[in-house]
Structures are given as C-alpha cells and as structure tokens.
Design an enzyme around this catalytic site. Sequence first.
Site, PDB file in Angstrom:
ATOM      1  N   GLY A  45       0.753  -4.808   1.056  1.00  0.00           N
ATOM      2  CA  GLY A  45      -0.486  -4.838   0.277  1.00  0.00           C
ATOM      3  C   GLY A  45      -0.304  -5.463  -1.094  1.00  0.00           C
ATOM      4  O   GLY A  45      -1.275  -5.945  -1.694  1.00  0.00           O
ATOM      5  N   GLU A  88       5.059  -4.735   7.147  1.00  0.00           N
ATOM      6  CA  GLU A  88       4.353  -3.656   7.849  1.00  0.00           C
ATOM      7  C   GLU A  88       4.918  -3.397   9.243  1.00  0.00           C
ATOM      8  O   GLU A  88       4.906  -2.279   9.733  1.00  0.00           O
ATOM      9  CB  GLU A  88       2.851  -3.990   7.946  1.00  0.00           C
ATOM     10  CG  GLU A  88       2.106  -3.892   6.624  1.00  0.00           C
ATOM     11  CD  GLU A  88       2.123  -5.180   5.802  1.00  0.00           C
ATOM     12  OE1 GLU A  88       2.904  -6.098   6.124  1.00  0.00           O
ATOM     13  OE2 GLU A  88       1.359  -5.261   4.831  1.00  0.00           O
ATOM     14  N   GLU A 109      -0.582  -9.065  -0.400  1.00  0.00           N
ATOM     15  CA  GLU A 109      -1.997  -9.313  -0.107  1.00  0.00           C
ATOM     16  C   GLU A 109      -2.838  -9.312  -1.387  1.00  0.00           C
ATOM     17  O   GLU A 109      -3.804 -10.057  -1.503  1.00  0.00           O
ATOM     18  CB  GLU A 109      -2.496  -8.251   0.881  1.00  0.00           C
ATOM     19  CG  GLU A 109      -1.880  -8.456   2.270  1.00  0.00           C
ATOM     20  CD  GLU A 109      -2.055  -7.268   3.191  1.00  0.00           C
ATOM     21  OE1 GLU A 109      -1.715  -6.138   2.767  1.00  0.00           O
ATOM     22  OE2 GLU A 109      -2.524  -7.448   4.324  1.00  0.00           O
ATOM     23  N   ALA A 140       0.860  -1.179   0.000  1.00  0.00           N
ATOM     24  CA  ALA A 140       0.000   0.000   0.000  1.00  0.00           C
ATOM     25  C   ALA A 140       0.897   1.230   0.000  1.00  0.00           C
ATOM     26  O   ALA A 140       2.051   1.165   0.445  1.00  0.00           O
ATOM     27  CB  ALA A 140      -0.896  -0.017   1.228  1.00  0.00           C
TER      28      ALA A 140
HETATM   29  N1  CAA Z   1       4.601   3.312  -0.723  1.00  0.00           N
HETATM   30  C1  CAA Z   1       4.971   4.489  -1.271  1.00  0.00           C
HETATM   31  N2  CAA Z   1       6.094   4.646  -2.005  1.00  0.00           N
HETATM   32  C2  CAA Z   1       6.865   3.563  -2.176  1.00  0.00           C
HETATM   33  C3  CAA Z   1       6.553   2.317  -1.630  1.00  0.00           C
HETATM   34  C4  CAA Z   1       5.349   2.207  -0.867  1.00  0.00           C
HETATM   35  N3  CAA Z   1       4.918   1.045  -0.348  1.00  0.00           N
HETATM   36  N4  CAA Z   1       7.533   1.440  -1.962  1.00  0.00           N
HETATM   37  C5  CAA Z   1       8.429   2.124  -2.696  1.00  0.00           C
HETATM   38  N5  CAA Z   1       8.036   3.411  -2.829  1.00  0.00           N
HETATM   39  C6  CAA Z   1       8.702   4.502  -3.531  1.00  0.00           C
HETATM   40  C7  CAA Z   1       9.894   5.007  -2.745  1.00  0.00           C
HETATM   41  O1  CAA Z   1       9.484   5.924  -1.752  1.00  0.00           O
HETATM   42  C8  CAA Z   1      10.711   5.641  -3.841  1.00  0.00           C
HETATM   43  O2  CAA Z   1      10.152   6.888  -4.150  1.00  0.00           O
HETATM   44  P1  CAA Z   1      11.145   8.180  -4.395  1.00  0.00           P
HETATM   45  O3  CAA Z   1      11.912   7.811  -5.636  1.00  0.00           O
HETATM   46  O4  CAA Z   1      10.173   9.290  -4.605  1.00  0.00           O
HETATM   47  O5  CAA Z   1      11.996   8.275  -3.202  1.00  0.00           O
HETATM   48  C9  CAA Z   1      10.461   4.708  -5.035  1.00  0.00           C
HETATM   49  O6  CAA Z   1       9.259   4.004  -4.745  1.00  0.00           O
HETATM   50  C10 CAA Z   1      11.556   3.690  -5.224  1.00  0.00           C
HETATM   51  O7  CAA Z   1      11.731   3.036  -3.992  1.00  0.00           O
HETATM   52  P2  CAA Z   1      13.186   2.657  -3.429  1.00  0.00           P
HETATM   53  O8  CAA Z   1      14.166   3.718  -3.784  1.00  0.00           O
HETATM   54  O9  CAA Z   1      13.019   2.330  -1.985  1.00  0.00           O
HETATM   55  O10 CAA Z   1      13.468   1.363  -4.316  1.00  0.00           O
HETATM   56  P3  CAA Z   1      14.398   0.111  -3.960  1.00  0.00           P
HETATM   57  O11 CAA Z   1      14.413  -0.699  -5.205  1.00  0.00           O
HETATM   58  O12 CAA Z   1      15.678   0.545  -3.353  1.00  0.00           O
HETATM   59  O13 CAA Z   1      13.581  -0.690  -2.803  1.00  0.00           O
HETATM   60  C11 CAA Z   1      11.639  -1.710  -1.836  1.00  0.00           C
HETATM   61  C12 CAA Z   1      12.379  -1.326  -3.118  1.00  0.00           C
HETATM   62  C13 CAA Z   1      12.405  -2.774  -1.051  1.00  0.00           C
HETATM   63  C14 CAA Z   1      10.271  -2.283  -2.279  1.00  0.00           C
HETATM   64  C15 CAA Z   1      11.447  -0.481  -0.917  1.00  0.00           C
HETATM   65  O14 CAA Z   1      10.940   0.589  -1.715  1.00  0.00           O
HETATM   66  C16 CAA Z   1      10.510  -0.680   0.221  1.00  0.00           C
HETATM   67  O15 CAA Z   1      10.888  -1.238   1.238  1.00  0.00           O
HETATM   68  N6  CAA Z   1       9.210  -0.250   0.086  1.00  0.00           N
HETATM   69  C17 CAA Z   1       8.248  -0.305   1.136  1.00  0.00           C
HETATM   70  C18 CAA Z   1       7.721  -1.720   1.364  1.00  0.00           C
HETATM   71  C19 CAA Z   1       6.683  -1.742   2.478  1.00  0.00           C
HETATM   72  O16 CAA Z   1       6.952  -1.405   3.612  1.00  0.00           O
HETATM   73  N7  CAA Z   1       5.430  -2.158   2.119  1.00  0.00           N
HETATM   74  C20 CAA Z   1       4.339  -2.231   3.038  1.00  0.00           C
HETATM   75  C21 CAA Z   1       3.470  -1.018   2.903  1.00  0.00           C
HETATM   76  S1  CAA Z   1       2.210  -0.926   4.119  1.00  0.00           S
HETATM   77  C22 CAA Z   1       0.978  -1.957   3.580  1.00  0.00           C
HETATM   78  O17 CAA Z   1       1.054  -2.538   2.513  1.00  0.00           O
HETATM   79  C23 CAA Z   1      -0.206  -2.066   4.492  1.00  0.00           C
HETATM   80  C24 CAA Z   1      -1.221  -3.061   4.091  1.00  0.00           C
HETATM   81  O18 CAA Z   1      -1.237  -4.186   4.567  1.00  0.00           O
HETATM   82  C25 CAA Z   1      -2.334  -2.715   3.190  1.00  0.00           C
END
Ligand code: CAA
Length: 260
Positions: free
Chosen positions: A111, A134, A114, A68
């Site tokens: 998400g 998360e 999911e 998400a």
């Molecule tokens: N939400 C918003 N933006 C996200 C995102 C997310 N879940 N995942 C990645 N992005 C964005 C980053 O902020 C970044 O944006 P900017 O260029 O503007 O800074 C861009 O995508 C590229 O991301 P990274 O530079 O981090 O890319 P990477 O290849 O180095 O890493 C990754 C990839 C491991 C997926 C890392 O981005 C990451 O850890 N993302 C978050 C994963 C996460 O925590 N997901 C759970 C979300 S909460 C949820 O899903 C709740 C639910 O149950 C519904």
Amino acid sequence: MVNQSYENILTRCEGRVGLVQINRPQARNALNTPTMIEIVAALQLFDADEGIGCLVLTGDERAFAAGADIKQMANASVVEMLNAPFLDYWDRLQSLRKPLIAAVSGWCLGGGCELAMACDMIIASESAKFGQPEITIGVIPGAGGTQRLTLAVGKAVAMEMVLNNRHLSAEEALRYGLVNRVVPVESVLDEAMRLAAEIAARPPVAVQLAKEAINRAFEMPLSEGLLAERRSFAMLFATQDQKEGMAAFIEKRPPVWQGC
Ligand code: CAA
C-alpha cells in the site's frame, strides 16, 4: 502552517508548497485507517487552500511506507474488507486538483508503493526500494498495485513484482519509468520541495488542467482524451494568465501570473 492535531502525520507549508509527512516510524509508516484518514484530510486541506500550488507527500529515511497495516487487517472477514472504506482512501488522492509529488526513501512496499503511485510524480532517493509483497502474506495488491504499477512499468516487470515479490531499486524504478529521478538520500525532500515550488510558481489554472489532461490518458480512449485536451486548451484562453503569458513572450519579459 504546523498542525498539531494530527497523530500520525506532520504537516507544514513552505511558500506555496504544502508538505505532508507520514510519521509512524515505529511501524515503518504502515498505513492504518487513522493514518490514511489524516493523510487524505491534510492533502485535501492543502488542495483547497488558494495559497498552495503544489503538494508533497513523504515518509522518513527508513520507509516511505511499508504497506497497509497488516496487524489491522489480519483478522478481517471478506465482508469487512468489501465494506470497509479503508482502501477508498488511496482513491481519494485522485480527486486532488493540485499536483502531488511523492518523496520516497527506504521501503516503499504494498500500500505504500500504491500510495506513491497514486501521486503525480515520484522523486526517489538512492535508498528507495519499491515492491508489492502482498503475495508473501497470501493476498494481492488491493489499492491499485496491479493497475497503476502495470501502467507504469509494463506487464513483464509488474508480473514479477506482484507474483514473485521482486523489489525494484531506485535505479531500476527510474529505468522502468516508475520515478522521475533518483537523488542522494539527504536531498530527496529538498529536491521534491524544489520541484513543487517551481510548479507552484506556474499559472495555476493551466497546471490544474494539464494534470487533469495527462491523467485522462489513463482513463479514456485516445480520441476522447484528445478532445478533452483540445477543450481545456481552448478554455485557457479565457484566463488572464494566457493573455499575460503570451504578451510577456512577445514583449520579451517574464510573465506575472494572476492565478485567474
Ligand atoms: N503493517 C503493520 N506493521 C508493520 C508493517 C505493516 N505493513 N511493516 C512493518 N511493520 C511493523 C513491524 O511489525 C514491526 O513492529 P514491532 O516492532 O511491533 O514488531 C515494525 O514495523 C518494524 O518492522 P521490522 O522489524 O520488520 O523492520 P525491518 O526494518 O526489519 O523490515 C520491512 C522492514 C521489510 C518493511 C518489513 O517490516 C516488512 O516486510 N513489512 C511488511 C511489508 C508488507 O508485506 N507490505 C504489504 C502490506 S499488505 C498491503 O499493503 C495491501 C494493499 O495492497 C493495500
């Protein structure tokens, strides 16, 4: 069919298969509200199209979806999260009548994981990485992760993934029963489309009732599920396709399905 009116997804039809591709590569396909609205709308359109028999949902090579959209949620209040329909969009996949196959490469997190688990089958590429991270941002899965993941991989692995951000490689996901098969990155979409085309060529009423019956195994006690299965089995004897399928077997020829 190519629909130009979507901003965050791409769609197309190949024969009787409808494909939806999440298209926010700059955000690793993070799922914000507009993206979820488009995904659900496109899948529902395909689901209602009699010319389509099976659906495929995919991302890109780097990410199926990284969860998400954290930036959208970061400042939300409890009331906003309780009242927002955002998380309902995941549940809407449950009402699709036609089978939905996820083709997953790269990150499949939170998400995104999911969303893949809300599909009926998952074809993973060797690069797929599944996780529920998360806990690392102070919350827990909110769109089915504690439930569908546990049903798929069992309590021990689900606990480690949700409580301690353990990621599963594609091979581990296969071993634990989360995915159907693992294929090279370059062939993951072809493999999902091939499987979808095969299912789309099967008698559609039986496919729909079969999907419904399997999903009941997660919702009902065994006795109720068995009863529902028996009724659906009997109901299929009202279809032309049952008469054709059994006649074709007896006459030693391939069946020609009518879809009714
Ligand atoms: N939400 C918003 N933006 C996200 C995102 C997310 N879940 N995942 C990645 N992005 C964005 C980053 O902020 C970044 O944006 P900017 O260029 O503007 O800074 C861009 O995508 C590229 O991301 P990274 O530079 O981090 O890319 P990477 O290849 O180095 O890493 C990754 C990839 C491991 C997926 C890392 O981005 C990451 O850890 N993302 C978050 C994963 C996460 O925590 N997901 C759970 C979300 S909460 C949820 O899903 C709740 C639910 O149950 C519904």
